[in-house]
Design a protein around this motif. Structure first.
Motif, PDB file in Angstrom:
ATOM      1  N   TYR A 257      39.628  45.964  27.750  1.00  0.00           N
ATOM      2  CA  TYR A 257      38.859  46.005  26.508  1.00  0.00           C
ATOM      3  C   TYR A 257      39.187  44.863  25.569  1.00  0.00           C
ATOM      4  O   TYR A 257      38.316  44.306  24.904  1.00  0.00           O
ATOM      5  CB  TYR A 257      39.000  47.379  25.838  1.00  0.00           C
ATOM      6  CG  TYR A 257      37.830  48.198  26.251  1.00  0.00           C
ATOM      7  CD1 TYR A 257      36.648  48.203  25.514  1.00  0.00           C
ATOM      8  CD2 TYR A 257      37.865  48.878  27.463  1.00  0.00           C
ATOM      9  CE1 TYR A 257      35.541  48.883  25.965  1.00  0.00           C
ATOM     10  CE2 TYR A 257      36.766  49.567  27.915  1.00  0.00           C
ATOM     11  CZ  TYR A 257      35.601  49.564  27.165  1.00  0.00           C
ATOM     12  OH  TYR A 257      34.507  50.211  27.620  1.00  0.00           O
ATOM     13  N   LEU A 258      40.481  44.507  25.557  1.00  0.00           N
ATOM     14  CA  LEU A 258      40.920  43.378  24.735  1.00  0.00           C
ATOM     15  C   LEU A 258      40.197  42.113  25.170  1.00  0.00           C
ATOM     16  O   LEU A 258      39.647  41.366  24.352  1.00  0.00           O
ATOM     17  CB  LEU A 258      42.425  43.209  24.935  1.00  0.00           C
ATOM     18  CG  LEU A 258      43.255  42.671  23.778  1.00  0.00           C
ATOM     19  CD1 LEU A 258      43.159  43.622  22.608  1.00  0.00           C
ATOM     20  CD2 LEU A 258      44.688  42.518  24.217  1.00  0.00           C
ATOM     21  N   ILE A 259      40.190  41.905  26.470  1.00  0.00           N
ATOM     22  CA  ILE A 259      39.560  40.712  27.024  1.00  0.00           C
ATOM     23  C   ILE A 259      38.053  40.739  26.757  1.00  0.00           C
ATOM     24  O   ILE A 259      37.444  39.722  26.411  1.00  0.00           O
ATOM     25  CB  ILE A 259      39.843  40.617  28.548  1.00  0.00           C
ATOM     26  CG1 ILE A 259      41.327  40.388  28.803  1.00  0.00           C
ATOM     27  CG2 ILE A 259      39.026  39.515  29.197  1.00  0.00           C
ATOM     28  CD1 ILE A 259      41.857  39.103  28.252  1.00  0.00           C
TER      29      ILE A 259
ATOM     30  N   VAL B 265      41.219  35.736  32.879  1.00  0.00           N
ATOM     31  CA  VAL B 265      42.109  36.031  34.000  1.00  0.00           C
ATOM     32  C   VAL B 265      43.504  35.484  33.714  1.00  0.00           C
ATOM     33  O   VAL B 265      44.510  36.156  33.887  1.00  0.00           O
ATOM     34  CB  VAL B 265      41.570  35.402  35.309  1.00  0.00           C
ATOM     35  CG1 VAL B 265      42.596  35.516  36.422  1.00  0.00           C
ATOM     36  CG2 VAL B 265      40.271  36.083  35.709  1.00  0.00           C
ATOM     37  N   MET B 266      43.527  34.251  33.210  1.00  0.00           N
ATOM     38  CA  MET B 266      44.818  33.556  33.075  1.00  0.00           C
ATOM     39  C   MET B 266      45.770  34.226  32.095  1.00  0.00           C
ATOM     40  O   MET B 266      46.949  34.354  32.371  1.00  0.00           O
ATOM     41  CB  MET B 266      44.574  32.134  32.583  1.00  0.00           C
ATOM     42  CG  MET B 266      43.928  31.230  33.589  1.00  0.00           C
ATOM     43  SD  MET B 266      43.724  29.626  32.775  1.00  0.00           S
ATOM     44  CE  MET B 266      42.294  29.006  33.596  1.00  0.00           C
ATOM     45  N   VAL B 267      45.233  34.632  30.948  1.00  0.00           N
ATOM     46  CA  VAL B 267      46.093  34.970  29.819  1.00  0.00           C
ATOM     47  C   VAL B 267      47.137  36.018  30.191  1.00  0.00           C
ATOM     48  O   VAL B 267      48.289  35.958  29.760  1.00  0.00           O
ATOM     49  CB  VAL B 267      45.245  35.399  28.592  1.00  0.00           C
ATOM     50  CG1 VAL B 267      44.535  36.704  28.819  1.00  0.00           C
ATOM     51  CG2 VAL B 267      46.096  35.462  27.362  1.00  0.00           C
ATOM     52  N   LEU B 268      46.770  36.939  31.085  1.00  0.00           N
ATOM     53  CA  LEU B 268      47.715  37.982  31.467  1.00  0.00           C
ATOM     54  C   LEU B 268      48.867  37.423  32.307  1.00  0.00           C
ATOM     55  O   LEU B 268      49.990  37.902  32.250  1.00  0.00           O
ATOM     56  CB  LEU B 268      46.970  39.050  32.274  1.00  0.00           C
ATOM     57  CG  LEU B 268      47.510  40.456  32.170  1.00  0.00           C
ATOM     58  CD1 LEU B 268      47.440  40.932  30.749  1.00  0.00           C
ATOM     59  CD2 LEU B 268      46.708  41.374  33.083  1.00  0.00           C
TER      60      LEU B 268
ATOM     61  N   THR C 214      39.027  43.111  38.226  1.00  0.00           N
ATOM     62  CA  THR C 214      38.605  43.851  37.043  1.00  0.00           C
ATOM     63  C   THR C 214      37.868  42.956  36.057  1.00  0.00           C
ATOM     64  O   THR C 214      36.869  43.363  35.470  1.00  0.00           O
ATOM     65  CB  THR C 214      39.837  44.490  36.355  1.00  0.00           C
ATOM     66  OG1 THR C 214      40.557  45.245  37.315  1.00  0.00           O
ATOM     67  CG2 THR C 214      39.435  45.397  35.208  1.00  0.00           C
ATOM     68  N   VAL C 215      38.356  41.754  35.859  1.00  0.00           N
ATOM     69  CA  VAL C 215      37.796  40.877  34.817  1.00  0.00           C
ATOM     70  C   VAL C 215      36.549  40.140  35.294  1.00  0.00           C
ATOM     71  O   VAL C 215      35.627  39.893  34.516  1.00  0.00           O
ATOM     72  CB  VAL C 215      38.861  39.859  34.350  1.00  0.00           C
ATOM     73  CG1 VAL C 215      38.258  38.845  33.390  1.00  0.00           C
ATOM     74  CG2 VAL C 215      40.006  40.584  33.682  1.00  0.00           C
ATOM     75  N   LEU C 216      36.517  39.778  36.578  1.00  0.00           N
ATOM     76  CA  LEU C 216      35.424  38.937  37.061  1.00  0.00           C
ATOM     77  C   LEU C 216      34.371  39.772  37.788  1.00  0.00           C
ATOM     78  O   LEU C 216      34.612  40.289  38.874  1.00  0.00           O
ATOM     79  CB  LEU C 216      35.972  37.853  38.005  1.00  0.00           C
ATOM     80  CG  LEU C 216      37.068  36.973  37.409  1.00  0.00           C
ATOM     81  CD1 LEU C 216      37.591  36.002  38.455  1.00  0.00           C
ATOM     82  CD2 LEU C 216      36.579  36.220  36.188  1.00  0.00           C
ATOM     83  N   ARG C 217      33.191  39.898  37.175  1.00  0.00           N
ATOM     84  CA  ARG C 217      32.109  40.665  37.802  1.00  0.00           C
ATOM     85  C   ARG C 217      30.941  39.758  38.180  1.00  0.00           C
ATOM     86  O   ARG C 217      30.070  40.146  38.932  1.00  0.00           O
ATOM     87  CB  ARG C 217      31.602  41.746  36.834  1.00  0.00           C
ATOM     88  CG  ARG C 217      32.665  42.706  36.360  1.00  0.00           C
ATOM     89  CD  ARG C 217      33.079  43.626  37.513  1.00  0.00           C
ATOM     90  NE  ARG C 217      34.244  44.420  37.186  1.00  0.00           N
ATOM     91  CZ  ARG C 217      34.192  45.562  36.516  1.00  0.00           C
ATOM     92  NH1 ARG C 217      33.044  46.012  36.094  1.00  0.00           N
ATOM     93  NH2 ARG C 217      35.298  46.226  36.264  1.00  0.00           N
ATOM     94  N   ASP C 218      30.932  38.572  37.595  1.00  0.00           N
ATOM     95  CA  ASP C 218      29.825  37.653  37.809  1.00  0.00           C
ATOM     96  C   ASP C 218      30.183  36.685  38.937  1.00  0.00           C
ATOM     97  O   ASP C 218      31.164  35.955  38.835  1.00  0.00           O
ATOM     98  CB  ASP C 218      29.567  36.879  36.495  1.00  0.00           C
ATOM     99  CG  ASP C 218      28.508  35.810  36.674  1.00  0.00           C
ATOM    100  OD1 ASP C 218      27.886  35.768  37.754  1.00  0.00           O
ATOM    101  OD2 ASP C 218      28.314  35.028  35.735  1.00  0.00           O
TER     102      ASP C 218
END
Lengths: 318, 280
Positions: free
Chosen positions: B133-135, B147-150, B220-224
């Motif tokens: 949700y933060l992202i 993706v990177m920040v984590l 989780t982050v990349l859906r496209d």
């Protein structure tokens, strides 16, 4: 006049003043240099962790306002048969995938350290190589090796030994065994390398003395290598346990399109993921995450207990 | 003495040892070889009994089919960007923090260090939903930065760097530089950095391979599909009901080959990075 005064002052206080300011400078630098980690951690580590625990007590689908529901989410999860199935699956796959690694890893490391062995580097590199493939790649390769087809490699090999073909992608034990084998395949070399480092830290004198006393290689493995390797074994057991409890990529990718609709190989993290991103039930998913944390803490505590006991034994032996 | 013992040793046990190790090597290599075989065969080859174990001629055709399914080169490039950026950032954060913990005195230093180590205990899945949700609130869903920040968080890196710097950067050198009027950052840049370069290689490999292979967060982050990293792209190949195995393993093969080549060149570094990372 003022200038001389300043000069005098400076001269007088140089050692003192400098010492003090250096110390302060170091302090400021110290905090500044460790700050990046803490800032990022606060933002994407600590805050989400706390928020997860908060979410575990809310009913939330991501869109409508949250509603406090107390322990309801935990009740729902703990009453869900599928959750317990996922715990069972995780433990079974974890044990089958990691326990044999420890035994085979120690044997391989012991053999790779034998003085007379030729092609050492070759064996070391090939046995380690699976580790560099990504979990997704491993899962895809194994999804072909272990497919339901009668002609899949795994079923063909079974056939050679007179066994019936197995539905690797859809049966209760087929999926578990296939996933355990891929976990084993990818990680056994990694553990072997750690054991090898441990074995190499053992003094050669001990082996020589044992050889003189007439101990054979197997006895040496059992009575010298194993006891001295214990810290390394506990380390790998710890890593394997925590890693196994977080299993996600292998089963998800191995099962492909049926990953979240079948329960034969659904792990706890897959259950969590399904709740959150397929069913939009963030409260129960967060509750599952908290429960998983407890499971991991318990597993870690058991490991720590073993480590402590070992340390005490060593000290009393001295 | 030991020589006599060696000569007397029955060769049977040696044969057994070599056979066992050869078998282990073959089993380790076989999936790699099998992946190559399938990448060169039509999907129908899969139905033959006994299974085909020699390469065919469809290496290029199968890869063309992969290119129809996923944006292979873009995904590889995305992964390289993520891995390279994360590795550089982690090396900088870890060496700075490691330097501070190894050489500076400041209040609560040990407590803060222990705190960093404790963050390793938090399972990455615990914060997954709020992180998502933060992202998404930051507008970073479907971006590589998201993706990177984590991955910038790497407590192990700080731990390793502190070990290395306290062992290999002499206090006298820092004292001398200070007497010459060097600022702390100058000391970091011109004394500490050159000394820790070998440790950068180790930590760099650990971080790079870990990020390369990570799946849950990228998934989780990349859906496209436009921003897929190679792991997510490969996983999507297996997401249809009827999968073309030749195409599937062709994708895996071409995504794995670069890593295998890098590994074969730097295998000693790879292997020592594991022991440095785990044993210390």
């Amino acid at each position: 006049m003022p200038s001389t005064k300043v000069n005098l002052n400076k001269e007088k206080n140089v050692p003192n003043k400098r010492y003090f300011s250096e110390e302060k400078k170091d302090m400021i630098s110290g905090y500044m240099y460790i700050a990046p980690f803490f800032i990022i951690f606060a933002l994407v580590g600590l805050y989400p962790t706390i928020y997860s625990i908060f979410l575990a007590f809310q009913d939330w689908n991501g869109l409508s306002p949250m509603e406090f529901v107390g322990l309801e989410n935990f009740r729902v999860v703990l009453m869900d048969d599928l959750f317990w199935k996922s715990v069972y699956n995780t433990i079974v796959i974890g044990l089958m995938g990691t326990a044999p690694q420890l035994v085979i890893g120690i044997i391989l490391a012991f053999l790779l350290n034998l003085g007379f062995l030729k092609f050492k580097q070759f064996f070391r590199v090939t046995i380690f190589m699976p580790y560099i493939t990504s979990m997704v790649a491993v899962a895809l390769i194994f999804s072909v090796l272990f497919s339901n087809h009668e002609s899949s490699m795994a079923n063909y090999v079974l056939g050679l030994f007179g066994f019936d073909p197995v539905d690797w992608a859809t049966s209760e034990w087929g999926t578990k065994i296939a996933i355990s084998i891929m976990v084993f395949w990818r990680w056994v070399g990694y553990n072997t390398i750690i054991y090898l480092a441990g074995i190499q830290s053992i003094s050669n004198d001990l082996y020589e003395a044992a050889t003189i006393d007439g101990a054979n290689k197997f006895q040496q493995l059992l009575y010298i290598t194993m006891p001295l390797l214990k810290p390394f074994i506990l380390l790998t057991v710890f890593f394997s346990t925590v890693g196994a409890l977080q299993l996600f990529a292998e089963p998800t990718v191995f099962l492909g399109s049926s990953a979240f609709t079948r329960d034969e190989a659904m792990t706890v993290v897959m259950y969590l993921y399904r709740d959150a991103f397929r069913l939009q039930s963030f409260g129960t998913a967060s509750a599952t995450a908290v429960i998983l944390l407890f499971i991991i803490i318990i597993a870690a505590a058991v490991n720590l207990l073993l480590t402590n006991r070992l340390g005490r034994k060593k000290r009393s032996a001295k | 003495m030991s020589q006599r013992v060696k000569k007397k040793k029955p060769s049977l046990s040696r044969v057994l040892i070599y056979s066992f190790l050869t078998l282990a090597s073959l089993l380790s290599l076989f999936p790699f070889y099998w992946m190559f075989v399938m990448a060169t065969r039509p999907s129908a080859a899969y139905n033959s009994i006994p299974p085909t174990i020699t390469p065919g001629g469809m290496l290029v055709e199968n890869f063309k089919k992969v290119l129809e399914q996923i944006n292979f080169f873009q995904s590889m490039w995305n992964t390289v960007i993520v891995c390279a950026t994360v590795t550089i950032v982690v090396l900088l954060i870890s060496s700075l923090a490691g330097f501070a913990f190894a050489k500076f005195k400041f209040p609560a230093k040990n407590a803060l260090f222990v705190a960093i180590l404790l963050t390793m205990v938090i399972p990455p899945q615990l914060g997954l939903i709020p992180q998502y949700y933060l992202i998404s609130k930051a507008g970073l869903l479907d971006t590589l930065s998201g993706v990177m920040v984590l991955f910038f968080l790497n407590p192990l890196g700080i731990f390793l760097m502190r070990q290395y710097i306290s062992e290999s950067v002499p206090d006298e050198l820092i004292e001398a530089a200070k007497l010459d009027g060097c600022s702390n950052f100058k000391i970091y840049r011109s004394i500490v950095l050159p000394i820790v370069l070998p440790a950068f290689a180790t930590l760099g490999i650990i971080v790079f391979t870990a990020v390369w292979g990570e799946f849950l967060w990228q998934f989780t982050v990349l859906r496209d599909p436009e921003v897929y990293t190679i792991q997510v792209a490969l996983a999507s190949l297996n997401n249809t009901f009827k999968v073309d195995f030749g195409m599937l393993l062709s994708g895996v093969f071409w995504a794995t080959v670069p890593l295998v080549i890098i590994f074969l060149f730097f295998n000693k570094l790879f292997i020592s990075s594991i022991t440095d990372g785990a044993v210390k």
